[in-house]
Design a protein around this motif. Structure first.
Motif, PDB file in Angstrom:
ATOM      1  N   THR A 127      94.353   5.417  63.034  1.00  0.00           N
ATOM      2  CA  THR A 127      92.958   5.895  63.027  1.00  0.00           C
ATOM      3  C   THR A 127      92.184   5.251  61.571  1.00  0.00           C
ATOM      4  N   SER A 128      92.937   5.348  60.594  1.00  0.00           N
ATOM      5  CA  SER A 128      92.384   4.715  59.288  1.00  0.00           C
ATOM      6  C   SER A 128      92.073   3.129  59.411  1.00  0.00           C
ATOM      7  N   VAL A 129      92.820   2.544  60.094  1.00  0.00           N
ATOM      8  CA  VAL A 129      92.697   1.128  60.260  1.00  0.00           C
ATOM      9  C   VAL A 129      91.301   0.968  61.006  1.00  0.00           C
ATOM     10  N   GLU A 130      91.271   1.778  62.169  1.00  0.00           N
ATOM     11  CA  GLU A 130      89.959   1.653  63.029  1.00  0.00           C
ATOM     12  C   GLU A 130      88.758   1.909  62.232  1.00  0.00           C
ATOM     13  N   LEU A 131      89.015   2.709  61.150  1.00  0.00           N
ATOM     14  CA  LEU A 131      87.629   3.204  60.494  1.00  0.00           C
ATOM     15  C   LEU A 131      87.436   2.334  59.486  1.00  0.00           C
ATOM     16  N   VAL A 132      88.013   1.165  59.204  1.00  0.00           N
ATOM     17  CA  VAL A 132      87.896   0.241  58.048  1.00  0.00           C
ATOM     18  C   VAL A 132      86.247  -0.391  58.385  1.00  0.00           C
ATOM     19  N   PRO A 133      86.099  -0.701  59.553  1.00  0.00           N
ATOM     20  CA  PRO A 133      84.389  -1.253  59.315  1.00  0.00           C
ATOM     21  C   PRO A 133      83.501  -0.199  59.060  1.00  0.00           C
ATOM     22  N   ALA A 134      83.835   1.119  59.475  1.00  0.00           N
ATOM     23  CA  ALA A 134      82.478   1.955  58.786  1.00  0.00           C
ATOM     24  C   ALA A 134      82.789   2.398  57.385  1.00  0.00           C
ATOM     25  N   PHE A 135      83.944   2.111  56.807  1.00  0.00           N
ATOM     26  CA  PHE A 135      84.139   2.404  55.384  1.00  0.00           C
ATOM     27  C   PHE A 135      83.403   1.213  54.706  1.00  0.00           C
ATOM     28  N   GLN A 136      83.697  -0.122  55.309  1.00  0.00           N
ATOM     29  CA  GLN A 136      82.798  -1.200  54.817  1.00  0.00           C
ATOM     30  C   GLN A 136      81.359  -1.251  54.635  1.00  0.00           C
ATOM     31  N   ALA A 137      80.771  -0.546  55.739  1.00  0.00           N
ATOM     32  CA  ALA A 137      79.501  -0.144  55.645  1.00  0.00           C
ATOM     33  C   ALA A 137      79.068   0.506  54.606  1.00  0.00           C
ATOM     34  N   ASP A 138      79.773   1.119  54.032  1.00  0.00           N
ATOM     35  CA  ASP A 138      79.553   1.956  52.744  1.00  0.00           C
ATOM     36  C   ASP A 138      78.355   2.966  52.987  1.00  0.00           C
ATOM     37  N   ASP A 139      78.583   3.755  54.264  1.00  0.00           N
ATOM     38  CA  ASP A 139      77.727   4.582  54.628  1.00  0.00           C
ATOM     39  C   ASP A 139      78.048   5.680  55.563  1.00  0.00           C
ATOM     40  N   SER A 140      78.147   6.963  54.719  1.00  0.00           N
ATOM     41  CA  SER A 140      78.825   7.981  55.446  1.00  0.00           C
ATOM     42  C   SER A 140      78.437   8.525  56.773  1.00  0.00           C
ATOM     43  N   ASP A 141      77.267   8.045  57.107  1.00  0.00           N
ATOM     44  CA  ASP A 141      76.656   8.276  58.601  1.00  0.00           C
ATOM     45  C   ASP A 141      77.323   7.551  59.385  1.00  0.00           C
ATOM     46  N   TRP A 142      77.827   6.167  59.281  1.00  0.00           N
ATOM     47  CA  TRP A 142      78.685   5.617  59.956  1.00  0.00           C
ATOM     48  C   TRP A 142      80.177   6.370  60.249  1.00  0.00           C
ATOM     49  N   VAL A 143      80.636   6.588  59.101  1.00  0.00           N
ATOM     50  CA  VAL A 143      81.795   7.384  59.095  1.00  0.00           C
ATOM     51  C   VAL A 143      81.857   8.499  60.212  1.00  0.00           C
ATOM     52  N   MET A 144      80.972   9.224  59.993  1.00  0.00           N
ATOM     53  CA  MET A 144      80.606  10.451  60.801  1.00  0.00           C
ATOM     54  C   MET A 144      80.448  10.170  62.167  1.00  0.00           C
ATOM     55  N   LEU A 145      79.830   9.095  62.308  1.00  0.00           N
ATOM     56  CA  LEU A 145      79.519   8.554  63.704  1.00  0.00           C
ATOM     57  C   LEU A 145      80.783   8.003  64.648  1.00  0.00           C
ATOM     58  N   MET A 146      81.433   7.344  63.887  1.00  0.00           N
ATOM     59  CA  MET A 146      82.509   6.719  64.555  1.00  0.00           C
ATOM     60  C   MET A 146      83.839   7.687  64.542  1.00  0.00           C
ATOM     61  N   LEU A 147      84.024   8.450  63.593  1.00  0.00           N
ATOM     62  CA  LEU A 147      85.153   9.158  63.489  1.00  0.00           C
ATOM     63  C   LEU A 147      85.630  10.320  64.747  1.00  0.00           C
ATOM     64  N   PRO A 148      84.594  10.904  65.164  1.00  0.00           N
ATOM     65  CA  PRO A 148      85.004  11.870  66.339  1.00  0.00           C
ATOM     66  C   PRO A 148      85.130  11.200  67.606  1.00  0.00           C
ATOM     67  N   ALA A 149      84.593   9.938  67.785  1.00  0.00           N
ATOM     68  CA  ALA A 149      84.932   9.110  69.157  1.00  0.00           C
ATOM     69  C   ALA A 149      86.263   8.708  69.113  1.00  0.00           C
ATOM     70  N   LEU A 155      80.208   9.277  75.407  1.00  0.00           N
ATOM     71  CA  LEU A 155      79.569  10.388  75.509  1.00  0.00           C
ATOM     72  C   LEU A 155      79.589  11.278  73.924  1.00  0.00           C
ATOM     73  N   ILE A 156      80.770  11.025  73.575  1.00  0.00           N
ATOM     74  CA  ILE A 156      80.915  11.862  72.081  1.00  0.00           C
ATOM     75  C   ILE A 156      80.053  11.091  71.223  1.00  0.00           C
ATOM     76  N   THR A 157      80.163   9.730  71.145  1.00  0.00           N
ATOM     77  CA  THR A 157      79.093   9.098  70.189  1.00  0.00           C
ATOM     78  C   THR A 157      77.862   9.225  70.402  1.00  0.00           C
ATOM     79  N   LEU A 158      77.246   9.357  71.475  1.00  0.00           N
ATOM     80  CA  LEU A 158      76.072  10.012  71.791  1.00  0.00           C
ATOM     81  C   LEU A 158      75.619  11.312  71.595  1.00  0.00           C
ATOM     82  N   PHE A 159      76.568  12.134  71.590  1.00  0.00           N
ATOM     83  CA  PHE A 159      76.384  13.739  71.332  1.00  0.00           C
ATOM     84  C   PHE A 159      76.358  13.753  69.708  1.00  0.00           C
TER      85      PHE A 159
END
Length: 224
Positions: free
Chosen positions: A155-177, A19-23
Motif C-alpha cells: 500500500t505504501s508503494v502504491e501511494l508513492v505518486p500521491a507522496f511525490q505530488a506533495d499534496d495531502s489532498d492527493w494522499v487523502m483522495l487515493m488512500l481510501p480507494a 465509487l469510493i474515490t468519487l465519494f
C-alpha cells in the motif's frame, strides 16, 4: 482461478475504486464542487464526477497490478528464502513504517512537528493488522504476516505518486480507494479459490473411476 472469476474480480474492484474515490472527492475536493454549484452548472458537475470516477478507476488498476505482482513476489520469496521469508517481511514492514515517518519529515525540512507524521503509519499499521487478522482467521495463521506485509508495504508503494505530488489532498483522495481495493482483493481471493476447490471435489466425487465403470459393466453383463 478461472478467467470468468478473474474478470468479475477485476470489474468489481474497478467499480469499488471508482465509487469510493468519487465519494471521498466530495469531502477532499469540495471547493471544486462549490465552484460548480455556484453558479449551478449541471455539465460541470457531471464532468467533475466523471473525472473523479475515472481517477478512482486508475487507483483501482494500480491496486490490482500491485496485488498480482505481490502474489508473484510472495511465491518467489517462499521458494528462495523458505523459512526466512517471514522474518524478511517483518523487517521490510518495520523499514517501510520508518520511511513513512523519516523521509516525509525530512522532505519538509522540519517545518512541521515530527509527531504529525506518525499518524499515517500508525493508522496503516492498525488497519493492516485488522485485515491480516481476518485473513488468518479465515485461512490459517501463516497468512497473517504476508497479509500484513501486503497491507503495509505494498500500500505504501502504491501511494508513492500521491507522496511525490506533495499534496495531502492527493494522499487523502487515493488512500481510501487503494486500502479498500487491497482489502477486498485480499479477503475475497481465498473464497474464490475455495469455491473452485469445492466444485472440483464435487465433480470428482460424481465422476465414476475407471475401475468402477468396469465393475458396473461386468454386473450389467452378468445380469444379462
Amino acid at each position: 482461478m478461472t478467467s470468468r472469476k478473474w474478470v468479475n474480480l477485476f470489474l468489481t474492484t474497478l467499480l469499488w475504486g471508482g465509487l469510493i474515490t468519487l465519494f471521498v472527492s466530495f469531502f477532499v475536493q469540495n471547493e471544486h464542487y462549490v465552484t460548480a454549484f455556484n453558479p449551478f452548472s449541471i455539465w460541470e458537475v457531471i464532468i467533475l464526477m466523471l473525472m473523479y470516477l475515472g481517477l478512482g478507476f486508475i487507483f483501482s488498476v494500480i491496486s490490482q497490478m500491485a496485488f498480482f505482482a505481490y502474489l508473484t513476489v510472495h511465491q518467489f520469496g517462499l521458494g528462495m528464502f523458505r523459512k526466512l521469508w517471514a522474518p524478511i517481511q517483518i523487517v521490510l514492514i518495520l523499514f517501510t513504517l520508518f520511511d513513512l515517518v523519516y523521509f516525509r519529515y525530512k522532505a519538509v525540512s522540519g517545518e512541521v512537528g515530527v509527531a504529525s507524521f506518525f499518524v499515517l503509519p500508525a493508522a496503516l499499521l492498525l488497519f493492516g493488522w485488522a485485515v491480516a487478522y481476518l485473513k488468518s482467521k479465515e485461512t490459517n495463521s501463516k497468512a497473517f504476516i504476508p497479509a500484513l506485509f501486503f497491507m503495509v508495504v505494498i500500500t505504501s508503494v502504491e501511494l508513492v505518486p500521491a507522496f511525490q505530488a506533495d499534496d495531502s489532498d492527493w494522499v487523502m483522495l487515493m488512500l481510501p480507494a487503494v486500502l479498500f481495493c487491497n482489502t477486498y482483493q485480499l479477503l475475497v481471493l481465498h473464497r474464490l479459490n475455495d469455491g473452485e476447490t469445492k466444485a472440483e471435489a464435487v465433480q470428482a466425487s460424481n465422476t465414476p473411476k475407471k475401475g468402477q465403470k468396469k465393475k458396473k459393466n461386468r454386473k450389467k453383463k452378468s445380469k444379462r
